[in-house]
Design a protein around this motif. Structure first.
Motif, mmCIF file in Angstrom:
data_model
loop_
_atom_site.group_PDB
_atom_site.id
_atom_site.type_symbol
_atom_site.label_atom_id
_atom_site.label_comp_id
_atom_site.label_asym_id
_atom_site.label_seq_id
_atom_site.Cartn_x
_atom_site.Cartn_y
_atom_site.Cartn_z
ATOM 1 N N ARG A 125 0.836 -1.209 0.000
ATOM 2 C CA ARG A 125 0.000 0.000 0.000
ATOM 3 C C ARG A 125 0.866 1.253 0.000
ATOM 4 N NH1 ARG A 125 -2.125 4.247 0.797
ATOM 5 N NH2 ARG A 125 -4.206 4.768 1.472
ATOM 6 N N ARG A 161 -4.537 5.018 -7.592
ATOM 7 C CA ARG A 161 -5.562 5.260 -6.556
ATOM 8 C C ARG A 161 -6.448 4.030 -6.362
ATOM 9 N NH1 ARG A 161 -5.361 10.325 -8.879
ATOM 10 N NH2 ARG A 161 -7.073 9.897 -10.308
ATOM 11 N N ARG A 162 -6.811 3.372 -7.459
ATOM 12 C CA ARG A 162 -7.622 2.148 -7.345
ATOM 13 C C ARG A 162 -6.836 1.047 -6.635
ATOM 14 N NH1 ARG A 162 -8.705 3.926 -12.389
ATOM 15 N NH2 ARG A 162 -7.417 2.348 -13.428
ATOM 16 N N GLU A 164 -4.452 1.510 -4.445
ATOM 17 C CA GLU A 164 -4.412 1.900 -3.029
ATOM 18 C C GLU A 164 -5.686 1.459 -2.317
ATOM 19 O OE1 GLU A 164 -3.704 6.103 -2.447
ATOM 20 O OE2 GLU A 164 -2.036 6.079 -3.864
ATOM 21 N N ASP A 165 -6.834 1.723 -2.923
ATOM 22 C CA ASP A 165 -8.121 1.359 -2.324
ATOM 23 C C ASP A 165 -8.236 -0.158 -2.158
ATOM 24 O OD1 ASP A 165 -8.807 4.049 -2.253
ATOM 25 O OD2 ASP A 165 -10.097 3.944 -4.029
ATOM 26 N N ASP A 166 -7.850 -0.897 -3.187
ATOM 27 C CA ASP A 166 -7.923 -2.367 -3.116
ATOM 28 C C ASP A 166 -7.007 -2.913 -2.017
ATOM 29 O OD1 ASP A 166 -9.719 -2.367 -5.211
ATOM 30 O OD2 ASP A 166 -8.233 -2.956 -6.724
ATOM 31 N N GLU A 168 -5.815 -1.314 0.574
ATOM 32 C CA GLU A 168 -6.287 -0.886 1.900
ATOM 33 C C GLU A 168 -7.429 -1.778 2.369
ATOM 34 O OE1 GLU A 168 -6.551 1.348 5.480
ATOM 35 O OE2 GLU A 168 -4.961 0.850 4.060
ATOM 36 N N GLY A 169 -8.339 -2.133 1.476
ATOM 37 C CA GLY A 169 -9.417 -3.048 1.850
ATOM 38 C C GLY A 169 -8.885 -4.402 2.296
#
Length: 179
Positions: A125, A161-162, A164-166, A168-169
């Motif tokens: 991340r 950004r996508r 990062e979101d994945d 982080e989840g």
């Protein structure tokens, strides 16, 4: 485009401002450092994907690893386009750093632990966040240097950004499950 300083051998242009081929520019140092990070991150992403193979986590990590490989190639292409030489020792350093990071004690001597999953996801991340900043930095440079494709940089930043979101989840879920 490039102005030559007579007598010094210096070429003034973004990415190629140097006294000699052996003297890197600030942009060259910056991009080679990011290339080392991309090399390390790609190794980590591939290893994490293999260790979670056959699971939903593994599927996400396989996609992220594939995208990191594409992003690393895009970085190499941009470096070539603006005349930044690849510093091989930085690539080797990035590769070796990932291998050395595996030696970190995680409560298990011979096998992986749940903590390792959390740490790997955090590391990925953070690496993707650094990559996103590099794309945004190059986007600013692209305002002055037409050799860089601003639209491509915008797309790469969006993909980061996508990612990062994945990641982080996945990280939050690993924390809930293991800590």
């Amino acid at each position: 485009m490039a102005d030559s300083d007579s007598g010094t051998g210096t070429v003034s242009s973004i990415g190629t401002n140097r006294r000699s081929d052996s003297e890197p520019t600030p942009l060259g140092i910056y991009l080679n450092d990011h290339l080392a990070g991309a090399t390390s991150g790609l190794e980590l992403a591939r290893r994490a994907a293999r260790s979670h193979s056959g699971s939903a986590v593994g599927e996400v990590l396989e996609r992220v690893a594939s995208e990191i490989a594409q992003d690393r190639t895009a970085l190499l292409d941009m470096m070539s386009a603006i005349g930044i030489p690849v510093r091989q020792y930085k690539i080797y350093t990035g590769w070796a750093m990932e291998k050395v990071a595996r030696l970190k004690l995680n409560g298990q001597l011979l096998r992986s632990s749940a903590l390792r999953t959390v740490i790997e996801l955090e590391t990925l991340r953070l690496g993707v966040e650094g990559k996103a900043m590099a794309w945004r930095t190059l986007r600013v440079v692209a305002e002055r240097d037409a050799r860089l494709d601003a639209a491509q940089l915008d797309q790469l930043a969006g993909r980061a950004r996508r990612q990062e979101d994945d990641l982080e989840g996945l990280r939050v879920e690993a924390v809930r499950r293991h800590l």
